[in-house]
Design a protein around this motif. Sequence first.
Motif, short mmCIF file in Angstrom:
data_model
loop_
_atom_site.label_atom_id
_atom_site.label_comp_id
_atom_site.label_asym_id
_atom_site.label_seq_id
_atom_site.Cartn_x
_atom_site.Cartn_y
_atom_site.Cartn_z
N ALA A 65 -45.79 -12.90 44.23
CA ALA A 65 -46.01 -14.31 44.55
C ALA A 65 -44.71 -14.97 44.98
N GLY A 66 -44.84 -16.04 45.80
CA GLY A 66 -43.69 -16.85 46.19
C GLY A 66 -43.49 -17.98 45.21
N VAL A 67 -42.87 -19.06 45.67
CA VAL A 67 -42.56 -20.17 44.76
C VAL A 67 -43.82 -20.89 44.27
N ASP A 68 -44.94 -20.74 44.98
CA ASP A 68 -46.18 -21.41 44.56
C ASP A 68 -46.97 -20.59 43.55
N GLY A 69 -46.51 -19.39 43.25
CA GLY A 69 -47.17 -18.55 42.24
C GLY A 69 -48.44 -17.87 42.69
N GLN A 70 -48.78 -17.96 43.97
CA GLN A 70 -50.03 -17.39 44.46
C GLN A 70 -49.79 -16.03 45.11
N GLU A 104 -35.84 -16.31 45.49
CA GLU A 104 -34.72 -15.35 45.52
C GLU A 104 -34.91 -14.27 44.46
N ARG A 105 -34.67 -13.03 44.89
CA ARG A 105 -34.61 -11.91 43.97
C ARG A 105 -33.43 -11.04 44.37
N MET A 106 -32.57 -10.75 43.41
CA MET A 106 -31.40 -9.92 43.68
C MET A 106 -31.73 -8.48 43.33
N ILE A 107 -31.61 -7.58 44.30
CA ILE A 107 -31.93 -6.18 44.09
C ILE A 107 -30.66 -5.35 44.26
N LEU A 117 -32.96 -10.78 48.28
CA LEU A 117 -34.27 -10.64 48.91
C LEU A 117 -35.00 -11.96 48.80
N GLY A 118 -35.54 -12.45 49.91
CA GLY A 118 -36.27 -13.71 49.90
C GLY A 118 -37.77 -13.47 49.96
N LYS A 213 -34.63 -22.80 58.22
CA LYS A 213 -34.06 -23.86 57.38
C LYS A 213 -34.86 -24.11 56.11
N ALA A 214 -35.81 -23.23 55.76
CA ALA A 214 -36.71 -23.50 54.64
C ALA A 214 -36.01 -23.56 53.30
N GLY A 215 -34.87 -22.88 53.16
CA GLY A 215 -34.14 -22.90 51.89
C GLY A 215 -34.52 -21.76 50.98
N VAL A 216 -33.80 -21.67 49.87
CA VAL A 216 -33.98 -20.58 48.91
C VAL A 216 -34.05 -21.16 47.51
N LEU A 217 -35.06 -20.77 46.74
CA LEU A 217 -35.13 -21.11 45.33
C LEU A 217 -34.40 -20.02 44.56
N ALA A 218 -33.17 -20.32 44.12
CA ALA A 218 -32.34 -19.32 43.46
C ALA A 218 -32.93 -18.93 42.11
N GLU A 219 -32.47 -17.80 41.58
CA GLU A 219 -32.95 -17.35 40.28
C GLU A 219 -32.57 -18.32 39.18
N SER A 220 -31.53 -19.14 39.44
CA SER A 220 -31.13 -20.16 38.46
C SER A 220 -32.08 -21.34 38.44
#
Length: 475
Positions: A65-70, A104-107, A117-118, A213-220
Motif C-alpha cells: 500500500a501507499g500513503v493511503d493504506g490501500q 519512503e522505504r529504505m532497502i 524506494l518510493g 513534485k509529489a513529494g515523499v512521506l519519509a519513514e520518520s
Amino acid sequence: MNTDASEQALSEAEQRVREIQTKLHQWAGDAPHRRFDDLFNLVADPAFLLVAWARVRGNKGARTAGVDGQTAYYVEAVRGVEVVLDELRSQLKDRSFRPLPVRERMIPKANGKLRRLGIATVRDRVVQASLKLVLEPIFEAEFLPCSYGFRPNRRAHDAVAEVRHFTTRSYEWIVEGDIEACFDEISHSALMDRVRNRIGDQRVLALVKAFLKAGVLAESGAVQGTQTGTPQGGILSPVLANVALSVLDEHFADKPGGPGCTDTQRARRRRRGEANYRLVRYADDFVVMVAGSKAHAETLLDEVAAVLSTVGLRLSASKTVITHIDEGLEFLGWHIQRRRKPGTDRSYVYTYPSRKAVTAVRDKVKMLCRQSINLPFEALLRQLNALLRGWTAYFRAGVSSRTFGCLRAIAWQQVIRWLRRKHPKITWKELRRRFCGNRWWPADGEVILFNPSAVRTTRYRYRGTKIPSPWPNIA
C-alpha cells in the motif's frame, strides 16, 4: 462480476491500446522533430486505464500500500475496480487529479548502503501506468540501440553480449561508469525540457511534472518536497530516467569515432592514432569501450562528467574506473574478461558470474536456512527453489558450470544443517530415509531441492540491431 466478460473487455482494451501505440510509434519514427499534442485524452481513455490497472494488479507490488493504506486487493474487494477507474477518469478530465506523496522505504544495497524506494498509491500507479502506455512508444522511436535498461524486448543479457561482442573486436580499454544517486538527482527542469521536445500537450506535461513534485512521506513521518529526481520504484520513473540519460547516448552517437562511423572511417582514425568508441548503457550503469589507448579512455572521464552535468547528474568517483579487457570488468552481475583458452595459445572474452553476485546468492541461501526450525520443510524448499531457479536462469548464459556446482554444494550443506538443527538427535540413516528418500538429495514428497548443477549453460546469442520492436510497422 462476470469473469468472462471482464476478460473479454480487457482483451479488447489491450487490442485498442496496442493499435494506438503502434500508430504513435510510427508517427514518432517518421517525423523525428514532431511534437505530439492532444495526448491527454488517451491517458484518460477507459481502455488505457483498464490496461494500466491490469498491469498494476499483476505486479508483485500490488500487495503493498501507499500513503493511503490501500492495496490493489482492497480496491477490488471493497471499492470496486470500475468505480475507482471511473473516478480517476473524471478527475483527470476535470483536472482535479493530484498525485499523493510516495511512501519512503529504505532497502539495503549490495555494498551495505541504503537505497530509497518510493511506493506510490494504487490510484497514482494506475495513472502513471496509463501515462507510460502513451509516452513510451513515442520516446522509444528516438532511444538509441546502445540503451538496454527498462526498455521493451531488451534485457541485461543483450547489454552484456554487446560488451563481449565489441571487446573481442579491438575495443580493449573500458571506462566502467556509474552515476551517483541517479534516480534522486536528475534535474527536473532539464528532464522536462527533454520531454517537451516531443510532447506538446500541456496537460500531459503538467501531469508528468505533478508526479515529479509529489513529494515523499519519509519513514520518520515527515513529508519532504522533491526538487530533483524521479522516485525509484515508480512505474513512470524508468521511462523518464531513460529520457534524461539518453543525453549520454546521443553524445557518443554523434562523437567522431562513434557508432555512426563506417568501417573505413574507423580504420582511418586508427591509422592516424585516434580512438573509436562504443557505449553500452543499462539504466544508470554504463561502459564506454575504447579502441585505442588508455590515454584515450582517460580523456573520456571529464567529457562524460560534463555531459551528465547538463541533466544534473555526476559520476560516482569510487565506482567509475578504467580497466583493460585482460584485467576484466564487472557489469550487470557479470565478470567479463579475456583469457587464454586452456590447451591453446588463443585468447577469448568470457563472461562469468561476478564474485559479488556469487557472494550475494550464497548469503541469501544462508539467510533462508537460518529461519526458524518451526518452518515446514516443504516451505523452506520452495523458497530456496525460487531463489536458485531465478539465479541460475540469469547466469546460465555464461561460463557458469563450476559456479553452479559450488552453489549446489552450498545449498545442500545449508539445508542439511537446517534439518539437523530441527532434529538434533536424528541419525544420518534416519535423516536420509525421512528427508532424502534414502538418497542424499533433500526432498519433501514431490518438492525436491533444486539442483543448480543440473542447469546446462548456453551462450546468449548476440542480437545487435535485430532486436524486434514491440510495435511493428503495420501496412
